[in-house]
Enzyme design. Structure first.
Site, PDB file in Angstrom:
ATOM      1  N   CYS A 178      -2.992  11.047   1.543  1.00 26.98           N
ATOM      2  CA  CYS A 178      -2.442   9.720   1.216  1.00 26.98           C
ATOM      3  C   CYS A 178      -1.055   9.843   0.586  1.00 26.98           C
ATOM      4  O   CYS A 178      -0.060   9.503   1.202  1.00 26.98           O
ATOM      5  CB  CYS A 178      -3.394   8.968   0.291  1.00 26.98           C
ATOM      6  SG  CYS A 178      -4.865   8.378   1.133  1.00 26.98           S
ATOM      7  N   LYS A 215       0.838  -1.208   0.000  1.00 19.69           N
ATOM      8  CA  LYS A 215       0.000   0.000   0.000  1.00 19.69           C
ATOM      9  C   LYS A 215       0.877   1.265   0.000  1.00 19.69           C
ATOM     10  O   LYS A 215       0.634   2.215  -0.748  1.00 19.69           O
ATOM     11  CB  LYS A 215      -0.925  -0.021   1.226  1.00 19.69           C
ATOM     12  CG  LYS A 215      -1.611   1.284   1.546  1.00 19.69           C
ATOM     13  CD  LYS A 215      -2.633   1.683   0.515  1.00 19.69           C
ATOM     14  CE  LYS A 215      -3.017   3.137   0.688  1.00 19.69           C
ATOM     15  NZ  LYS A 215      -3.988   3.616  -0.272  1.00 19.69           N
TER      16      LYS A 215
END
Ligand SMILES: NC(=O)c1ccc[n+]([C@@H]2O[C@H](COP(=O)([O-])OP(=O)(O)OC[C@H]3O[C@@H](n4cnc5c(N)ncnc54)[C@H](O)[C@@H]3O)[C@@H](O)[C@H]2O)c1
Length: 409
Positions: A258, A204
């Site tokens: 993010c 991720k």
């Protein structure tokens, strides 16, 4: 037997996930420490902005498949989607995950599956298992299963992407991986990719670091081209004709919570080895300052002229202002030029953001109105609305286009 699933954290990730599972006829309890979120869900409403989510939540609540609570319930599966911001030293702040794990621990009786969805540094799922067993020494080791299944949805497309995206399923044990895959199969038609928890956590972070490094390359080219007197948009367009080259578009910096955050978790985990990832973060973090300098030079050439700043969101066609470089640049420009009037245009928000509201020399305006008033125009976000601006409209104005949206004007 129908499993009961508890989704812990009803934010941008947890609430759509809870609703997507409930929509498949599997009962879900949403858990949050925030009363506003819990009350909204129980009334069949949503407290976040995401297209179509309101209807899915309203139906799931009306069907009795989705309820919300502030008290951790007993369940077969817990999915944790709480924030993982970074600390002042840019390491991950795992305090939300720790608190959520400890409250889940109190509700366990053995045999449950606990899935961490929050973006986390490698090793966090293992840490979560430790926190749970420290809080509940009475539980048999191995009696609770743990997995990490990271989320990669795009805000604005969350319901579709939750269903269609491939998912990485990383258990602490193969049994945990298998059980977690069965949970995602309830609502996900994408491929389920089994691995171990640490690899899932790393992948991720790798995905967002890949984006960040590539954006940094484009941003660095914009600085180099400016120094050499070359049109960066034209140069990139030409280079991208090479069959194996695909350079991204430079911009005013990287925002959101993010791409601008996750690479730091890798840097914190392996500082000596993460030289490229760290440098990319620094290149992207420096870009707003560079834009600010260019914009100030433009303003200095037009003393007293009104300036229009187009776009405040962290990327195009969204209303999210979190960690937005455009907002940061707008705030700095307006603050540093107190004797000049500014108009900001952000088609996706209806009132002037808090960061600008207290400043006396700036107002929110529509695009046409702003362009009619301004002799200096700084394009900070390439929202679709701005593409329609014609070259005639810009005649006689000093223009800084940080996204290359008007490069053919
Ligand atoms: N938003 C995105 O687009 C996105 C995409 C991919 C991954 N992620 C990751 O998913 C995670 C969640 O992000 P988000 O955007 O949903 O955050 P968010 O801030 O929108 O929601 C988090 C929710 O968790 C709640 N919460 C905090 N502590 C809690 C606790 N102890 N018990 C119960 N609830 C608690 C908060 O009140 C909040 O409602 C983060 O790790 C983020 O990095 C987010």
């Amino acid at each position: 037997m129908t499993q009961k699933i508890a989704v812990v954290g009803l934010g941008y990730i947890g609430l759509p996930t809870a609703a997507a599972i409930a929509a498949q006829g599997v009962p879900v309890v949403g858990v949050d420490v925030n009363d506003t979120a819990v009350n909204a869900v129980n009334e069949g409403r949503i407290h976040i902005v995401e297209p179509d989510l309101d209807a899915v939540v309203a139906k799931a609540v009306a069907d009795g498949m989705l309820t919300a609570t502030t008290e951790m319930p007993a369940a077969d599966v817990y999915m944790i989607a709480v924030p993982t911001p970074f600390l002042a030293d840019r390491s991950a702040d795992l305090s939300y995950v720790e608190r959520a794990s400890k409250s889940v621990a109190a509700a366990l009786s053995g045999g449950e599956l606990v899935i961490l969805e929050s973006t986390s540094p490698p090793g966090t799922t293992e840490l979560m298992a430790q926190w749970v067993h420290e809080a509940r020494p009475d539980l048999e080791p191995g009696s609770v299963l743990f997995a990490h299944c990271p989320e990669r949805v795009l805000p604005g497309q969350v319901l579709r992407e939750l269903r269609e995206n491939d998912r990485i399923i990383g258990g602490l044990t193969p049994e945990a991986t298998e059980k977690a895959a069965a949970v995602y199969r309830i609502f996900c038609v994408g491929e389920l990719l089994p691995t171990d928890a640490k690899t899932a956590e790393f992948v991720k972070l790798v995905e967002n670091s890949f984006r960040d490094v590539n954006i940094a390359f484009a941003n660095e080219l914009s600085l180099i081209s400016d120094r050499l007197g070359i049109d960066v948009w034209h140069a990139i367009e030409l280079a991208n004709h090479h069959p194996r080259v695909n350079i991204l578009t430079p911009g005013p910096g990287v925002g959101g919570h993010c791409i601008a955050v996750d690479p730091w978790f890798i840097v914190a985990a392996a500082p000596e080895e993460s030289r490229l990832i760290k440098t990319a973060r620094e290149v992207n973090d420096h870009k707003p300052e560079w834009v600010l300098e260019r914009a100030q030079a433009l303003l200095a050439d037009k003393p007293g002229a009104t300036a229009a700043l187009l776009g405040l969101a962290f990327k195009k066609n969204i209303d999210d202002l979190r960690e937005s470089p455009a907002l940061e640049i707008a705030h700095e420009l307006v603050t540093r030029s107190a004797d000049r009037q500014f108009v900001v245009v952000e088609p996706n928000v209806h009132e002037i953001p808090k960061a600008l509201a207290g400043l006396g020399n700036v107002s929110l305006a529509g695009l046409d109105d702003a362009l009619a008033q301004a002799d200096v125009v700084v394009l900070l976000v390439d929202h679709d609305e701005f593409a329609a601006v014609t070259s005639e409209t810009l005649v006689g104005k000093a223009v800084l286009d940080t996204r290359g949206q008007w490069r053919d004007r």
